[in-house]
Each structure stands twice: as C-alpha cells, then as structure tokens.
Scaffold this motif. Structure first.
Motif, PDB file in Angstrom:
ATOM      1  N   UNK A 192     -91.798 -72.798 -14.521  1.00  0.00           N
ATOM      2  CA  UNK A 192     -92.060 -71.386 -14.790  1.00  0.00           C
ATOM      3  C   UNK A 192     -92.343 -71.204 -16.271  1.00  0.00           C
ATOM      4  N   UNK A 193     -92.987 -70.091 -16.597  1.00  0.00           N
ATOM      5  CA  UNK A 193     -93.292 -69.760 -17.984  1.00  0.00           C
ATOM      6  C   UNK A 193     -92.646 -68.426 -18.320  1.00  0.00           C
ATOM      7  N   UNK A 194     -91.917 -68.399 -19.439  1.00  0.00           N
ATOM      8  CA  UNK A 194     -91.191 -67.205 -19.866  1.00  0.00           C
ATOM      9  C   UNK A 194     -91.753 -66.755 -21.214  1.00  0.00           C
ATOM     10  N   UNK A 195     -92.184 -65.509 -21.298  1.00  0.00           N
ATOM     11  CA  UNK A 195     -92.720 -64.980 -22.552  1.00  0.00           C
ATOM     12  C   UNK A 195     -91.683 -64.092 -23.225  1.00  0.00           C
ATOM     13  N   UNK A 196     -91.799 -63.972 -24.542  1.00  0.00           N
ATOM     14  CA  UNK A 196     -90.859 -63.144 -25.278  1.00  0.00           C
ATOM     15  C   UNK A 196     -90.930 -63.441 -26.764  1.00  0.00           C
ATOM     16  N   UNK A 197     -89.938 -62.971 -27.495  1.00  0.00           N
ATOM     17  CA  UNK A 197     -89.914 -63.101 -28.952  1.00  0.00           C
ATOM     18  C   UNK A 197     -88.564 -63.671 -29.394  1.00  0.00           C
ATOM     19  N   UNK A 198     -88.623 -64.549 -30.381  1.00  0.00           N
ATOM     20  CA  UNK A 198     -87.405 -65.129 -30.940  1.00  0.00           C
ATOM     21  C   UNK A 198     -86.921 -64.253 -32.090  1.00  0.00           C
ATOM     22  N   UNK A 199     -85.649 -63.902 -32.045  1.00  0.00           N
ATOM     23  CA  UNK A 199     -85.026 -63.142 -33.121  1.00  0.00           C
ATOM     24  C   UNK A 199     -83.983 -64.023 -33.790  1.00  0.00           C
ATOM     25  N   UNK A 200     -84.163 -64.255 -35.090  1.00  0.00           N
ATOM     26  CA  UNK A 200     -83.201 -65.078 -35.823  1.00  0.00           C
ATOM     27  C   UNK A 200     -82.945 -64.457 -37.183  1.00  0.00           C
ATOM     28  N   UNK A 201     -81.700 -64.461 -37.585  1.00  0.00           N
ATOM     29  CA  UNK A 201     -81.317 -63.950 -38.895  1.00  0.00           C
ATOM     30  C   UNK A 201     -80.680 -65.067 -39.707  1.00  0.00           C
ATOM     31  N   UNK A 202     -80.912 -65.007 -41.034  1.00  0.00           N
ATOM     32  CA  UNK A 202     -80.337 -66.021 -41.916  1.00  0.00           C
ATOM     33  C   UNK A 202     -80.113 -65.436 -43.296  1.00  0.00           C
ATOM     34  N   UNK A 203     -79.211 -66.063 -44.031  1.00  0.00           N
ATOM     35  CA  UNK A 203     -79.003 -65.723 -45.431  1.00  0.00           C
ATOM     36  C   UNK A 203     -80.064 -66.461 -46.237  1.00  0.00           C
ATOM     37  N   UNK A 204     -81.005 -65.701 -46.829  1.00  0.00           N
ATOM     38  CA  UNK A 204     -82.097 -66.315 -47.574  1.00  0.00           C
ATOM     39  C   UNK A 204     -82.160 -65.733 -48.983  1.00  0.00           C
ATOM     40  N   UNK A 205     -82.970 -66.365 -49.827  1.00  0.00           N
ATOM     41  CA  UNK A 205     -83.068 -65.978 -51.235  1.00  0.00           C
ATOM     42  C   UNK A 205     -84.218 -64.986 -51.415  1.00  0.00           C
ATOM     43  N   UNK A 206     -83.937 -63.876 -52.112  1.00  0.00           N
ATOM     44  CA  UNK A 206     -84.963 -62.889 -52.443  1.00  0.00           C
ATOM     45  C   UNK A 206     -84.980 -62.669 -53.958  1.00  0.00           C
ATOM     46  N   UNK A 207     -86.061 -62.040 -54.430  1.00  0.00           N
ATOM     47  CA  UNK A 207     -86.189 -61.758 -55.869  1.00  0.00           C
ATOM     48  C   UNK A 207     -85.408 -60.495 -56.222  1.00  0.00           C
ATOM     49  N   UNK A 208     -84.553 -60.603 -57.215  1.00  0.00           N
ATOM     50  CA  UNK A 208     -83.789 -59.441 -57.675  1.00  0.00           C
ATOM     51  C   UNK A 208     -84.674 -58.498 -58.494  1.00  0.00           C
ATOM     52  N   UNK A 209     -85.676 -59.071 -59.166  1.00  0.00           N
ATOM     53  CA  UNK A 209     -86.605 -58.292 -59.994  1.00  0.00           C
ATOM     54  C   UNK A 209     -87.996 -58.888 -59.840  1.00  0.00           C
TER      55      UNK A 209
END
Length: 326
Positions: A192-209
């Motif tokens: 069978x084939x199942x369609x959908x979307x993967x949802x994943x959260x992680x602690x990642x690095x962003x720019x402070x400025x």
C-alpha cells in the motif's frame, strides 16, 4: 468305532459347532457416517476441508472423512456462504462408494477466513515507528506523521508479518509518500502507499542579529530555538559548528543558520603574496607566489609561481601559506 476315531470326531464337533452358530447369526451392518453441517466456520488454511464445515461421527471415521477437500477458502477477512447441497455433491464424489451417509445440520454454511485486520491507524503507526527510528538524533525533540489520504483497511493471515517502509525521497523529512511492503516469512503479501507530511521539531541554531556577508561568526551572534525541520535543508544544530566560520551571504536576524552559508575564514586573499611550500618527507622547499583567488583553511586555490610565472593549484594550510606538489 475305535477310541481314536471317537476322539477325532469329538474334536471336530467342538471346532465346527461354534463356526456354524456364528454363520447362522445375521451380520450387523456398520453404522452410517453422520455428517452434520455447521452454520458457521472459521478457517485458516488455503483449502476448505470437510472437517472445517461439519461434525463427523462416529469418531473413528472423522479423521478419514475430515480430510476430504472441498473448495479454496475465501480471501482473508472475507465471508462466503455455501449451500449444504453443493457441499454434499462434492463430498459424494470423493467418499467411498459403499459408504452410507446420514446428512444433518444447517442448509447453508458461512465460511470466514481468519486473519488480522491492518487498519488505517496501524499504517500510520508503522510510518511513525519508521520515522522515529530513522530520525533518532539527540537534536530532534519530536517527530510525527500527519497522514493525508489513507488506503482502505485490509487483512493478512496472522500477526506474524513484517513491514518495510520505503519513503518517496532519500531526504525523509521532505518525503510526501511512503510505500508499505507487508511480508510474511519473507514473501510479499500486500503493498500500500500512504501519503502525508512529516512533522519534526529540533533545537537548531538561529541568528541573534543580522550577519553581513564575509563576517566571522561569534558566539554572541547565535542562539538556539525549537523549529520545524520539514522545510530546512541542512541546519546547524550546535553553535560550536558555526563559531569562527565565515558567512558567504548575509543572514537576517531570526533566520535559521544553514551549513550552506558557512565557509572557512579566508586565510589567503586574491592578489596577495603567499608562500608556496612543497614538502616531500623531511625536505621542504619554499618559493614566492601570488594568490589568484581567496581561500580558507584546507581549500584548494589557484596560485602563481612568481619566478616561473606558472599557475598551479595548492591547498591553504595557514595564513598566507599554500602547499603545492612537486
């Protein structure tokens, strides 16, 4: 009559009289085989046998008659109804000709093939288990599958099945379809084939400025945030990976820091003089050169030998030093 002859006659009479008495008694006919059809039956094998749909007496005939094959069983989880008259005809074709049969029981027999139903929620669980195993990394805090259109439930033989999950993309986070291959004892039994979307959260690095192009990243420029990973290519998870690196394009405050925007800091600048270094064992030869392009640590750049005017390639090993082959 002599004594010996009389004795022989007596022995003969003792032997023949019981035999004559036994022959005089009428033979008792064997009891008929009684077949009582059941109103319902649940089977597991590939072939429907008489023992599956009827009770057979006497017991000493049940094993022999129970092996009589009737029909191929229905698909897993489905039900089929047979008329007793139809079953009777098939049985009579295979039963001993001299056997007497007494027919009893239901006029119709409902046969259901036993199996395990794989529901839609089971398919979603299979994909979720696959994602948690594939994305088992410390930086990922949560992962789940949000299904779109799901196939209908189906039935397999029993709980002894295995499932292989094949995502539509090697980048699992961006996959939009998962193919489930159900196998039993190594043999494919359902797909069978199942369609959908993967949802994943992680602690990642962003720019402070805001970070300008060609600036060197400092620890104070960064912070860690929890973000969705589904649309990110190759985010930086640890600030230590970015600190000291050069930014190859400008980055806005709050933007996720991707590895593609980082490069080693420039140690050699285009048009600037450099030392060309050739090493073979303990022998080190140096010459003067000019960098033809910018380069960071361990990057390969073009340089010109000042004495010969020849352009060659070398690897940046330190500030203003390029190692070449000879």
């Amino acid at each position: 009559m002599s004594m010996i002859a009389a004795l022989r006659l007596q022995i003969f009479l003792l032997a023949i009289v019981p035999l004559l008495c036994w022959l005089a008694v009428p033979a008792v006919a064997a009891p008929p085989v009684q077949i009582t059809f059941l109103p319902e039956a649940t089977v597991q094998g590939e072939t429907l046998h008489l023992r599956d749909v009827a009770r057979i007496t006497p017991e000493w005939r049940a094993e022999e008659w129970g092996e009589i094959a009737l029909f191929q069983v229905p698909d897993y989880g489905s039900v089929r109804t047979y008329r007793a008259q139809t079953l009777k005809a098939y049985i009579q074709q295979q039963a001993p000709q001299e056997a007497e049969v007494a027919w009893k029981g239901a006029e119709h027999v409902r046969v259901r093939r036993d199996g395990v139903i794989i529901a839609q929620e089971d398919m979603v669980q299979v994909v979720n288990d696959f994602l948690r195993e594939r994305l088992d990394r410390p930086e990922i805090t949560s992962v789940s599958f949000e299904p779109g259109r799901l196939p209908q439930a189906f039935t397999v033989a029993d709980a002894k099945w295995e499932c292989e999950v094949v995502p539509s993309s090697s980048q699992v986070l961006s996959a939009r379809r998962f193919t489930l291959l159900f196998r039993r004892h190594g043999r494919l039994v359902h797909k069978v084939s199942v369609s959908g979307r993967v949802r994943a959260e992680a602690e990642i690095v962003t720019a402070r400025r805001n970070l300008d192009r060609e600036s060197i990243v400092q620890a104070s420029d960064l912070r860690r945030e929890s973000r969705q990973l589904s649309r990110l290519d190759d985010p930086v998870y640890e600030a230590s990976v970015a600190v000291g690196q050069r930014v190859v394009r400008s980055v806005r405050a709050g933007e996720v820091l991707d590895r593609s925007v980082l490069a080693a800091p420039i140690l050699v600048q285009r048009g600037k003089p450099v030392t060309l270094e050739a090493v073979r064992g303990a022998l080190v030869i140096t010459a003067s050169g000019v960098a033809q392009e910018d380069g960071g640590l361990q990057e390969t750049i073009r340089v010109e030998n000042r004495r010969t005017g020849k352009e060659i390639f070398g690897t940046v090993v330190s500030a203003d030093t390029v190692r070449v082959r000879f």
